[in-house]
Enzyme design. Structure first.
Site, PDB file in Angstrom:
ATOM      1  CE  LYS A 278     105.876  90.624  11.359  1.00 28.63           C
ATOM      2  NZ  LYS A 278     105.532  91.825  12.159  1.00 28.63           N
TER       3      LYS A 278
ATOM      4  NE  ARG B  80      96.698 110.112 -15.291  1.00 33.10           N
ATOM      5  CZ  ARG B  80      96.287 110.863 -14.298  1.00 33.10           C
ATOM      6  NH1 ARG B  80      96.737 110.679 -13.062  1.00 33.10           N
ATOM      7  NH2 ARG B  80      95.429 111.837 -14.508  1.00 33.10           N
TER       8      ARG B  80
ATOM      9  CG  ASP C 222     101.001  92.522  16.659  1.00 34.54           C
ATOM     10  OD1 ASP C 222     100.831  93.540  15.970  1.00 34.54           O
ATOM     11  OD2 ASP C 222     100.569  91.405  16.342  1.00 34.54           O
TER      12      ASP C 222
END
Length: 288
Positions: free
Chosen positions: A173, A106, A224
């Site tokens: 930003k 897994r 953006d």
């Protein structure tokens, strides 16, 4: 088997991540099911096979999961990271003690499926913008602790990496600009606060902000949530003086028009934070 030109991640980087994933699964008692049901000397040969089309990434992590559980397990690869597979294709054959195979199964598939999913969606965007000059880039929207692996998977899918963390480049930003007062003030402060080898990029939402950024001089501009028409105008205004990067709600359907605007980069956060797992199975072929 072809030789991959994709540089692998160092084992020194991979091992702690894979080891922690195994420890999370094994806990304090180990694989009590396999230990109770499977004889200690039982051996098997298994194959990992693709159940849907996609691009493979994460084979080193998968192999390491098996080896950390039992060094007697051997994995032979039919393909390398970056390879395209179809349903039914055998990715690798693994043989060794059955207990170890089942214990590591897994964890190995978790890494391989997750990273192959990222590589696959990246390849879809790369194919969607083929013929343009734009490159596909990821972002810092990564799973905590898995950034290096997920960014590697983007490279396996034909994409490129944006900055890896907060320390390797300046990206001003909208919130930085809000606190600083203006694009101009933020850029000037950044230039006085970092060394000469550090690149500076600034995010802009409008052409007016873009003009202000270009007057101050930056290495890259992040455009953006602009329309293709706005992007085309922005690229014309920049005229090669900085790298142009488009960002915001980009998918395989919208990417071609955005790339056609002439931007250098298309950055997409969901490549790493929302890519679906590639369905890969592990099947037993012989036992003894």
């Amino acid at each position: 088997m072809t030789v991959s030109t994709l540089p692998p991640l160092p084992r020194l980087l991979l091992e702690p991540i894979v080891r922690n994933a195994l420890l999370e699964d094994l806990g304090l008692a180990g694989d009590i099911t396999s230990n109770a049901v499977i004889p200690a000397d039982h051996r098997s040969v298994v194959v990992m096979a693709a159940r849907e089309p996609g691009v493979i990434a994460g084979l080193d992590a998968a192999e390491l999961a098996f080896q950390l559980v039992d060094t007697a397990i051997v994995m032979n690869r039919n393909v390398m990271d970056g390879a395209t597979v179809e349903p039914g294709d055998i990715i690798a054959t693994i043989e060794g003690p059955s207990r170890g195979l089942l214990t590591a199964e897994r964890t190995a598939l978790n890494f391989l499926g997750h990273l192959s999913g990222i590589a696959s969606v990246t390849a879809r965007i790369v194919a969607a913008i083929a013929g343009s000059k734009a490159s596909v880039a990821c972002t810092r929207k990564t799973t905590p602790g898995l950034r290096a692996m997920e960014k590697y998977a983007v490279r396996a899918g034909g994409g490129m990496n944006h900055r890896f963390a907060l320390y390797d480049a300046v990206l001003i930003k909208d919130n930085h600009i809000a606190v600083s007062g203006s694009v101009r003030h933020a850029i000037r402060r950044a230039k006085t606060g970092v060394g000469h080898l550090v690149k500076i990029e600034v995010e802009v939402d409008t052409l007016a902000q873009l003009q202000e950024a270009m007057e101050e001089g930056v290495d890259a501009v992040l455009l953006d949530n602009m329309t293709p028409e706005q992007l085309r105008e922005a690229v014309h205004f920049v005229a090669g003086r900085a790298i142009t990067e488009a960002s915001g709600r980009i998918n395989p359907q919208t990417a071609p028009a955005i790339a056609a605007s002439g931007v250098d980069l298309i950055s997409i956060g969901w490549l790493t934070h929302s890519a679906p797992v590639l369905d890969i199975g592990l099947d037993f072929k012989s036992q003894g």
